[in-house]
Enzyme design. Structure first.
Site, short mmCIF file in Angstrom:
data_model
loop_
_atom_site.label_atom_id
_atom_site.label_comp_id
_atom_site.label_asym_id
_atom_site.label_seq_id
_atom_site.Cartn_x
_atom_site.Cartn_y
_atom_site.Cartn_z
N SER A 425 0.61 -0.84 12.20
CA SER A 425 0.97 -0.20 10.19
C SER A 425 0.67 -1.23 9.70
O SER A 425 1.99 -2.26 10.16
CB SER A 425 2.75 0.09 10.49
OG SER A 425 2.34 1.96 10.44
N PRO A 426 0.86 -1.21 8.59
CA PRO A 426 0.87 -2.88 7.55
C PRO A 426 2.53 -2.78 7.41
O PRO A 426 2.92 -1.88 6.91
CB PRO A 426 -0.41 -2.09 6.32
CG PRO A 426 -0.83 -1.25 7.04
CD PRO A 426 -0.02 0.07 8.25
N GLN A 503 -5.80 -3.19 3.71
CA GLN A 503 -5.11 -2.16 2.46
C GLN A 503 -5.25 -2.93 1.77
O GLN A 503 -4.28 -4.16 1.13
CB GLN A 503 -3.98 -2.17 3.63
CG GLN A 503 -3.46 -0.74 2.37
CD GLN A 503 -1.56 -0.63 2.91
OE1 GLN A 503 -1.02 -0.94 2.42
NE2 GLN A 503 -1.72 1.00 3.60
N TYR A 584 3.28 3.17 -6.06
CA TYR A 584 2.60 1.71 -6.20
C TYR A 584 1.58 2.74 -8.07
O TYR A 584 1.54 4.13 -7.96
CB TYR A 584 1.99 1.40 -5.77
CG TYR A 584 2.34 0.31 -4.54
CD1 TYR A 584 3.93 -0.03 -5.39
CD2 TYR A 584 2.66 0.88 -3.34
CE1 TYR A 584 4.62 -0.91 -4.39
CE2 TYR A 584 3.80 0.25 -1.87
CZ TYR A 584 4.33 -0.38 -2.96
OH TYR A 584 5.14 -0.66 -2.03
N ARG A 632 -3.90 6.20 2.08
CA ARG A 632 -2.37 6.48 2.44
C ARG A 632 -1.98 7.61 1.18
O ARG A 632 -2.01 6.44 -0.20
CB ARG A 632 -2.09 4.87 2.09
CG ARG A 632 -0.46 5.29 2.12
CD ARG A 632 0.40 4.51 3.47
NE ARG A 632 0.10 4.35 4.79
CZ ARG A 632 1.04 3.67 5.17
NH1 ARG A 632 1.68 2.74 5.02
NH2 ARG A 632 0.97 3.78 7.24
#
Length: 786
Positions: A425-426, A503, A584, A632
């Site tokens: 994962s990031p 990403q 975000y 995402r």
């Protein structure tokens, strides 16, 4: 005996179901001097319902609690190991499941007889309309409210117990038949209006329970809501005739008229389990037990289990000798947690049966696997323990050749070949300088690329300086940043067989904040920069107020995303993901809690999607056609008035239409008011729904901690990839170590799984056999939201 609660002399149980009767006999067996009365509104030895199911584990608990009662029950059980699934003209059978069935009437008869043997006072045909009057009549020091699903006591003191009752979406009817089944049987039949399913199991020598279930809309479409019992039963007999062997279906609730015997399952949760009343000058606790306190859907067969184990727990707690109040506090604290675990599993199981059409595109092999693992409590390796041969055959079917652990299956997406189904994962490392990745990120990603995962993902990287979350976050908007990322990508491609993904995301209202270890999402003490959002709404009271984006700013931002995507393509990233989650910038457009706009970009979900889709389409046009792109999303806001998984389905359909390859399914963090329900793989059901309802590949993420869970997710078709952060943070070679365990039973490793330098790491993993996990680097923060 001497340690038993000293100030407890008289106990009144209102309700003569399994909870009340079993608690009464356990207490009497432990302290014969107690005066215990059970009040029941029905006649002696009379009950409704058919069979109940208990697992081998529950039987062991009963034996430990009271061996004589367990022996009596055990002699009456019909035991089976197999589960058989019938679906679209085919069947699958697996073994080793270890369940027992007993008639509900026979179970209660045994408990009643045992109560009488021990000296419990059983009072029948008494309708307990006033618990306080009964408590006074029997001079009770303790009242057990075991009055069932429709508890009057729970309703009377609802302000204290605070019950939350959720009526589920399916209608079901509890029937019986003299057709006997040698396995727990699930039968699925499609009609012109939708799917019906039957849950059938034998509970004595000549009788089986036969539950018929279907969604409310299907039930109404067939007119079952207007049918009298005989007509509705005839409908069910005709629909499931092939499984009944000429036998009829029987109702033992003939006193009910019309369609009243078709009910919607009520999931009951109570915030508190104890209320205190004043009776003749003393305070008497009234304690919920069994279905009065909680329910668990019949599809996991845990209602009776929970009731019996409530009784065991409280009786044991009283046996420890404590005073009444501490005993009740300990009982509620412990049992509420155990019940929550069962209810979480039951919720997953309930939703599976409510949404059978979601899975009917599967072949029966995967359909049956999905059914068996629907609660997420039964895992891949647990199935292997139950039936090694069946699971090996399923792995072979899944791979199309030699049996392979599902997480090690290769996957092709557009022109990209992934060697297995595990992603790193990031993770925000907060190690960049002016957005430029430093050596720390090279080591962080390089080590994990060598550790066996199919792909490593770079942390959320901003297309603008102001779009960074913190001053230490990465950017991709200048040549220096591009050169630094080039070095990382070249290392991953040159020294491992892993792929690497970028990403891209803009922090929006959560920008200009501190690095993780100084306070996640907390504003900078100085040096703040202006921030943007869908609306002028701060992420929290302490956060900076963002400016609502103008159309000109939206155009500019879109073009900056495209410019960063082009840089990522030039560098050679294999995969590109657009971050539209966790509050975000683009997520702030998607959530109704953060998008208060009144123009064409606010209001309906379709309007809220406009700008994120505009950005995605522009990036997709700039990104090479042979390379995959994902998005995402936060599939649930976990806050009142926010997006739910139903909205996530709408989002996924829109991104799929825009040529998105994968939805990376996370949730929450869109508002500080979010209250997620955490647990193992707690976000996976969202990925499952999107994948199987929308028909788009998904990435599961969140609380996936071992290979067994990853294998279960992939094998059940709940997701196509698993993104794992914290385990990889602790151990860069987590995938290799887990693979070493999995493949220890194989002669050869799949050739596509490891190559080049990974061979060396494979040998190290074999030699170490899961040596102690490496300590996490102090700079790295495993934040899956990035």
């Amino acid at each position: 005996m001497n340690s038993f609660t000293p100030n407890l002399r008289r106990v009144l149980c209102i309700g003569g179901g399994p909870a009340g009767l079993y608690f009464a006999l356990l207490m009497k067996a432990r302290q014969p001097s107690l005066e215990i009365t059970v009040i029941e509104r029905n006649r002696p030895f009379d009950t409704f319902g058919w069979g109940v199911v208990l697992s081998d584990q529950t039987l062991a608990n009963l034996a430990a609690a009271d061996a004589p009662t367990a022996a009596l029950i055990g002699r009456e059980f019909h035991h089976w190991d197999d589960i058989q699934v019938f679906f679209k003209g085919r069947q699958v059978r697996s073994g080793g499941h270890g369940f027992c069935g007993i008639g509900r009437k026979r179970l209660l008869n045994i408990l009643q007889e045992r109560c009488l043997e021990l000296g419990v006072n059983l009072v029948f045909e008494t309708d307990a309309t006033d618990d306080q009057a009964l408590a006074a009549e029997y001079k009770a020091d303790l009242v057990i409210a075991s009055d069932g699903l429709n508890s009057r006591i729970r309703q009377r003191y609802a302000e204290v117990y605070q019950p939350d009752i959720d009526l589920r979406q399916c209608r079901f009817v509890w029937l019986g038949t003299h057709q006997t089944f040698d396995a727990f049987t699930f039968a699925f039949e499609q009609t012109e209006h939708g799917w019906f399913q039957a849950h059938a199991y034998q509970f004595d020598d000549k009788t089986s329970t036969f539950i018929v279930e279907t969604p409310e809309a299907v039930w109404q479409a067939h007119g079952l809501d207007k049918m009298e019992q005989p007509e509705a039963i005839a409908f069910c007999e005709k629909l499931f005739a092939k499984y009944l062997g000429g036998h009829t279906l029987i109702s033992n609730a003939t006193h009910l008229r019309g369609s009243a015997n078709w009910i919607r399952f009520p999931r009951v949760v109570c915030a508190h389990w104890t209320h205190r009343i004043e009776v003749d000058g003393k305070t008497v606790p009234v304690v919920l037990m069994g279905d009065a306190a909680h329910t668990a859907h019949f599809s996991i067969g845990s209602g009776t289990k929970l009731a019996l184990e409530d009784a065991i727990d409280l009786a044991n707690e009283f046996g420890s000798g404590g005073d009444i109040d501490p005993v009740l506090e300990a009982y509620e604290a412990r049992r509420s947690v155990e019940v929550l675990k069962i209810q979480n599993a039951a919720r997953n199981s309930t939703e599976w049966f409510e949404n059978v059409p979601r899975y009917t595109g599967m072949e029966i092999e995967q359909f049956a696997y999905s059914l068996l693992t629907r609660s997420q409590r039964i895992s891949h390796e647990n199935l292997r323990l139950r039936d090694t041969q069946w699971l090996g055959g399923y792995e072979q079917w899944l791979s199309g050749g030699k049996p392979i652990a599902p997480m090690l299956l290769p996957l092709k997406v557009r022109g990209l070949e992934l060697k297995n189904r595990i992603l790193v994962s990031p993770m925000a490392t907060y190690s960049a300088v002016d957005g430029v990745p430093q050596d720390f990120l090279l080591v962080h990603l390089g080590a994990r690329a060598l550790g066996g995962a199919a792909m490593v993902m770079v942390e959320m990287t901003s297309p603008t300086p102001e779009g960074r979350i913190t001053p230490a976050c990465t950017g991709l908007y200048n040549d220096a940043q591009q050169a630094a990322f080039q070095r990382i990508v070249d290392f991953v491609h040159g020294q491992s067989s892993a792929k690497i993904g970028m990403q891209l995301g803009h922090s929006g209202p959560k920008g200009s904040t501190r690095v993780g270890w100084e306070g996640t999402d907390e504003p900078l003490e100085d040096g703040n920069w202006p921030i943007l959002a869908a609306s002028a709404l701060a992420y929290g009271e302490q956060n900076q107020l963002p400016a609502a984006m103008t159309r000109a700013e939206m155009d500019l931002m879109r073009d900056q995303f495209v410019a960063s995507a082009r840089r990522a393509a030039e560098i050679g990233f294999d995969w590109l993901e657009l971050h539209c989650a966790h509050g975000y910038l683009l997520s702030a457009f998607l959530s109704p809690l953060t998008n208060l706009r009144t123009d064409e970009y606010g209001g309906s979900i379709e309007n809220r999607l406009r700008y994120p889709l505009e950005v995605f389409r522009a990036m997709r046009a700039a990104w090479p056609a042979e390379r995959p792109m994902s998005v995402r999303i936060s599939a649930h806001d976990w806050a009142p008035g926010g997006n739910t998984d139903a909205d996530a389905v709408v989002m996924a359909r829109a991104f799929k239409a825009a040529d998105c390859d994968f939805i990376d399914v996370s949730s929450g963090q869109t508002t500080r008011a979010a209250k997620p329900v955490y647990g193992r793989m707690y976000q996976t059901p969202f990925a499952d729904r999107i994948r199987n309802e929308v028909g788009i590949s998904t990435i599961a993420v969140g609380a996936i901690t071992d290979a067994d869970q990853a294998n279960s997710i992939i094998a059940a078709g709940r997701a196509d990839l698993c993104a794992i952060a914290r385990p990889h943070l602790a151990d860069p070679a987590w995938t290799l170590h887990e693979a070493a365990k999995l493949q220890s039973r194989e002669v050869d490793w799949p050739k596509q799984y490891l190559s080049g330098r990974d061979q060396m790491y494979r040998e190290i993993a074999k030699q170490q056999q899961l040596a102690a996990a490496l300590a996490a680097a102090p700079q790295a923060a495993a934040e899956e939201e990035h």
